[in-house]
Write a protein that holds these residues in place. Structure first.
Motif, PDB file in Angstrom:
ATOM      1  N   ILE A   1       0.868  -1.154   0.000  1.00  0.00           N
ATOM      2  CA  ILE A   1       0.000   0.000   0.000  1.00  0.00           C
ATOM      3  C   ILE A   1       0.913   1.214   0.000  1.00  0.00           C
ATOM      4  O   ILE A   1       1.576   1.494   0.990  1.00  0.00           O
ATOM      5  N   GLY A   2       0.971   1.917  -1.099  1.00  0.00           N
ATOM      6  CA  GLY A   2       1.866   3.056  -1.231  1.00  0.00           C
ATOM      7  C   GLY A   2       1.548   4.181  -0.261  1.00  0.00           C
ATOM      8  O   GLY A   2       0.445   4.255   0.291  1.00  0.00           O
ATOM      9  N   PRO A   3       2.506   5.069  -0.055  1.00  0.00           N
ATOM     10  CA  PRO A   3       2.282   6.191   0.850  1.00  0.00           C
ATOM     11  C   PRO A   3       1.040   6.987   0.446  1.00  0.00           C
ATOM     12  O   PRO A   3       0.814   7.257  -0.727  1.00  0.00           O
ATOM     13  N   HIS A  26       7.181  -7.591  10.812  1.00  0.00           N
ATOM     14  CA  HIS A  26       7.641  -6.821   9.661  1.00  0.00           C
ATOM     15  C   HIS A  26       6.498  -6.297   8.787  1.00  0.00           C
ATOM     16  O   HIS A  26       6.734  -5.561   7.829  1.00  0.00           O
ATOM     17  N   LEU A  27       5.252  -6.630   9.092  1.00  0.00           N
ATOM     18  CA  LEU A  27       4.106  -6.219   8.280  1.00  0.00           C
ATOM     19  C   LEU A  27       3.411  -4.972   8.819  1.00  0.00           C
ATOM     20  O   LEU A  27       2.280  -4.667   8.451  1.00  0.00           O
ATOM     21  N   GLY A  28       4.086  -4.230   9.660  1.00  0.00           N
ATOM     22  CA  GLY A  28       3.484  -3.046  10.255  1.00  0.00           C
ATOM     23  C   GLY A  28       3.297  -1.899   9.279  1.00  0.00           C
ATOM     24  O   GLY A  28       3.723  -1.948   8.117  1.00  0.00           O
ATOM     25  N   ASN A  48       3.891   6.726  -5.239  1.00  0.00           N
ATOM     26  CA  ASN A  48       5.034   5.835  -5.426  1.00  0.00           C
ATOM     27  C   ASN A  48       5.983   5.932  -4.233  1.00  0.00           C
ATOM     28  O   ASN A  48       6.270   7.032  -3.746  1.00  0.00           O
ATOM     29  N   PHE A  49       6.486   4.789  -3.805  1.00  0.00           N
ATOM     30  CA  PHE A  49       7.440   4.748  -2.700  1.00  0.00           C
ATOM     31  C   PHE A  49       8.668   5.600  -2.996  1.00  0.00           C
ATOM     32  O   PHE A  49       9.248   6.192  -2.089  1.00  0.00           O
ATOM     33  N   VAL A  78       2.069   0.517   3.705  1.00  0.00           N
ATOM     34  CA  VAL A  78       2.655  -0.769   4.057  1.00  0.00           C
ATOM     35  C   VAL A  78       3.669  -1.120   2.975  1.00  0.00           C
ATOM     36  O   VAL A  78       3.360  -1.066   1.780  1.00  0.00           O
ATOM     37  N   GLU A  79       4.871  -1.439   3.402  1.00  0.00           N
ATOM     38  CA  GLU A  79       5.916  -1.843   2.459  1.00  0.00           C
ATOM     39  C   GLU A  79       5.454  -3.057   1.657  1.00  0.00           C
ATOM     40  O   GLU A  79       4.602  -3.830   2.114  1.00  0.00           O
ATOM     41  N   THR A  80       6.012  -3.235   0.480  1.00  0.00           N
ATOM     42  CA  THR A  80       5.652  -4.349  -0.380  1.00  0.00           C
ATOM     43  C   THR A  80       5.864  -5.673   0.362  1.00  0.00           C
ATOM     44  O   THR A  80       6.905  -5.893   0.983  1.00  0.00           O
ATOM     45  N   ILE A  81       4.849  -6.534   0.304  1.00  0.00           N
ATOM     46  CA  ILE A  81       4.914  -7.857   0.945  1.00  0.00           C
ATOM     47  C   ILE A  81       5.212  -8.884  -0.141  1.00  0.00           C
ATOM     48  O   ILE A  81       4.443  -9.017  -1.101  1.00  0.00           O
TER      49      ILE A  81
END
Length: 99
Positions: A1-3, A26-28, A48-49, A78-81
């Motif tokens: 989920i991008g900023p 790590h999924l925070g 975009n990140f 959320v950072e890419t999983i």
């Protein structure tokens, strides 16, 4: 989920983390700052990140609460999983503004 910032009608967001154990820390949710200090978001779109610096990540732990006030600069995501079949269990509640 991008900023992104939340929709403009949201005043405060509460994210209650509900994982069953501590294996998904790590999924925070991460907090971001735009690389353009003058950038203000009216709310909604995901960006975009690459256009943001990650400032911190709130570990995804059982019974943890992340709360923040929505502003034009309250970027989170959320950072890419990269793992498969991941379920990120949480409860989101918002205090909303009505006009």
């Amino acid at each position: 989920i991008g900023p992104h910032t939340d929709a403009s009608h949201r005043l405060i967001s509460f994210l209650f983390y509900l994982p069953t154990d501590t294996n998904q820390t790590h999924l925070g949710t991460s907090i971001y700052q735009s690389k353009d200090p003058s950038f203000i978001c009216p709310g909604g779109p995901h960006y975009n990140f690459e256009d943001f610096d990650k400032r911190s990540t709130v570990a995804f732990l059982p019974n943890r609460l992340l709360m923040f006030v929505r502003t034009g600069k309250s970027f989170h995501g959320v950072e890419t999983i990269y793992e498969e079949n991941v379920e990120r269990q949480l409860l989101i509640n918002n205090v909303r503004l009505f006009s």
